[in-house]
Design a protein around this motif. Structure first.
Motif, PDB file in Angstrom:
ATOM      1  N   SER A 132      12.698   1.719  18.575  1.00 46.16           N
ATOM      2  CA  SER A 132      11.776   2.746  19.065  1.00 46.16           C
ATOM      3  C   SER A 132      12.125   4.110  18.486  1.00 46.16           C
ATOM      4  O   SER A 132      11.246   4.887  18.118  1.00 46.16           O
ATOM      5  N   THR A 173      18.510  12.999  25.567  1.00 46.54           N
ATOM      6  CA  THR A 173      17.118  13.358  25.301  1.00 46.54           C
ATOM      7  C   THR A 173      16.514  12.447  24.245  1.00 46.54           C
ATOM      8  O   THR A 173      15.378  11.976  24.377  1.00 46.54           O
ATOM      9  N   VAL A 182      13.480   9.915  25.061  1.00 47.69           N
ATOM     10  CA  VAL A 182      12.231   9.959  24.300  1.00 47.69           C
ATOM     11  C   VAL A 182      11.920   8.592  23.693  1.00 47.69           C
ATOM     12  O   VAL A 182      10.763   8.157  23.655  1.00 47.69           O
ATOM     13  N   SER A 183      12.960   7.891  23.241  1.00 52.94           N
ATOM     14  CA  SER A 183      12.773   6.550  22.677  1.00 52.94           C
ATOM     15  C   SER A 183      12.224   5.588  23.726  1.00 52.94           C
ATOM     16  O   SER A 183      11.339   4.774  23.435  1.00 52.94           O
ATOM     17  N   ILE A 213      10.439   6.390  26.369  1.00 45.98           N
ATOM     18  CA  ILE A 213       9.061   6.779  26.689  1.00 45.98           C
ATOM     19  C   ILE A 213       8.127   6.433  25.535  1.00 45.98           C
ATOM     20  O   ILE A 213       7.045   5.859  25.740  1.00 45.98           O
ATOM     21  N   LYS A 214       8.542   6.760  24.314  1.00 43.58           N
ATOM     22  CA  LYS A 214       7.714   6.499  23.145  1.00 43.58           C
ATOM     23  C   LYS A 214       7.486   5.001  22.949  1.00 43.58           C
ATOM     24  O   LYS A 214       6.379   4.555  22.634  1.00 43.58           O
ATOM     25  N   GLY A 215       8.559   4.199  23.136  1.00 38.53           N
ATOM     26  CA  GLY A 215       8.446   2.756  22.952  1.00 38.53           C
ATOM     27  C   GLY A 215       7.911   2.021  24.164  1.00 38.53           C
ATOM     28  O   GLY A 215       7.737   0.795  24.126  1.00 38.53           O
ATOM     29  N   LYS A 216       7.651   2.767  25.269  1.00 36.28           N
ATOM     30  CA  LYS A 216       7.144   2.175  26.517  1.00 36.28           C
ATOM     31  C   LYS A 216       8.016   1.001  26.950  1.00 36.28           C
ATOM     32  O   LYS A 216       7.523  -0.062  27.331  1.00 36.28           O
TER      33      LYS A 216
END
Length: 281
Positions: free
Chosen positions: A281, A18, A22-23, A25-28
């Protein structure tokens, strides 16, 4: 005690996956200017989360209490659904090593980057899911014998026999896919390592930063392929060498489940420790 250990492993795996997910997604990281290979990595992480979550939230509780999520008249359907998702995750993992190893091989050995455009990698990712779904459908329900299920008595995976019928799904699909995944990874990553070492000795020059990065990615993926191979080889070896009739040795079969759960979070662990893009990220 062993189920408690498996619970800790699964909980750690879900948490770790998780965090890394998230890293991403957050860092694209699946978007430009990051490498398109991250698209394949991202979908593997998502499938890993699903797979290890099944262990944590269904198979482990069900092994502890057989009445867990028991719905009269629908027990078989529920187990069949979870078995299907578990096998889909496995085949997706197996195919991901083939796709990623081939990608690293083309990029590092032949310097071929133009083929793996972002659009083509996305198409490859979609094909990856469709092929995984088709193979799972074939092995679990398309052939007369024998679908794979989770055996709560030995806390591992086993085939459901159909009389004396030959296990067509295992013999003609599952084993070849596993072998192809391991052999492709072995050949590709061995060639990559030998090619890079030969280039270093031959030219005496230092690799460019970009090439170093690609080589580092390849070593990361090679380690993940090794853990994957350990899972399916242990499953075969234990079934062959460990007598299932001896209750005192039943715990050995559960080791395959442990290896599988570790395999489900090894991607996230390696990326978090060794990948600068993820850690930043």
């Amino acid at each position: 005690v062993s189920l408690a250990c498996y619970s800790v492993i699964a909980a750690f795996g879900v948490s770790l996956n998780t965090v890394v997910l998230v890293s991403f997604i957050k860092g694209k990281l699946a978007q430009p200017p990051f490498p398109s290979i991250y698209i394949l990595v991202l979908q593997t992480l998502i499938v890993d989360v699903i797979s290890i979550s099944i262990h944590l939230f269904y198979w482990i509780p069900k092994a502890i209490n057989q009445d867990f999520l028991r719905v009269p008249g629908y027990d078989f359907l529920i187990i069949t659904i979870f078995d299907f998702i578990g096998m889909y995750s496995w085949f997706h993992n197996a195919l991901s090593h083939i796709f990623i190893a081939s990608n690293r091989f083309a990029v590092i050995v032949f310097f071929e980057r133009s083929f793996f455009t972002r659009r083509r990698v996305i198409i490859m990712a979609v094909a990856h899911h469709l092929l995984s779904f088709f193979i799972t459908l074939l092995t679990q329900h398309g052939v007369p014998c024998c679908r794979l299920t989770f055996d709560f008595e030995i806390f591992s995976y086993s085939s459901v026999p159909n009389g004396n019928m030959l296990n067509y799904g295992d013999l003609f699909v599952t084993v070849p896919v596993n072998l192809l995944s391991t052999l492709t990874s072995l050949i590709c990553y061995t060639t990559i390592i030998l090619t890079v070492r030969s280039a270093r000795r031959g030219s005496g020059t230092v690799m460019s930063q970009k090439r170093k990065s690609e080589y580092r990615y390849a070593l990361q993926f090679a380690s993940l392929a090794g853990v994957f191979s350990l899972c399916w080889i242990s499953f075969r070896a234990f079934a062959y060498f460990v007598p299932s009739s001896d209750p005192s040795l039943a715990w050995i079969f559960g080791l395959t489940t442990g290896f599988t759960m570790v395999n489900c979070f090894m991607n996230a662990l390696v990326y978090l420790i060794t990948n600068k893009d993820v850690s930043n990220s």
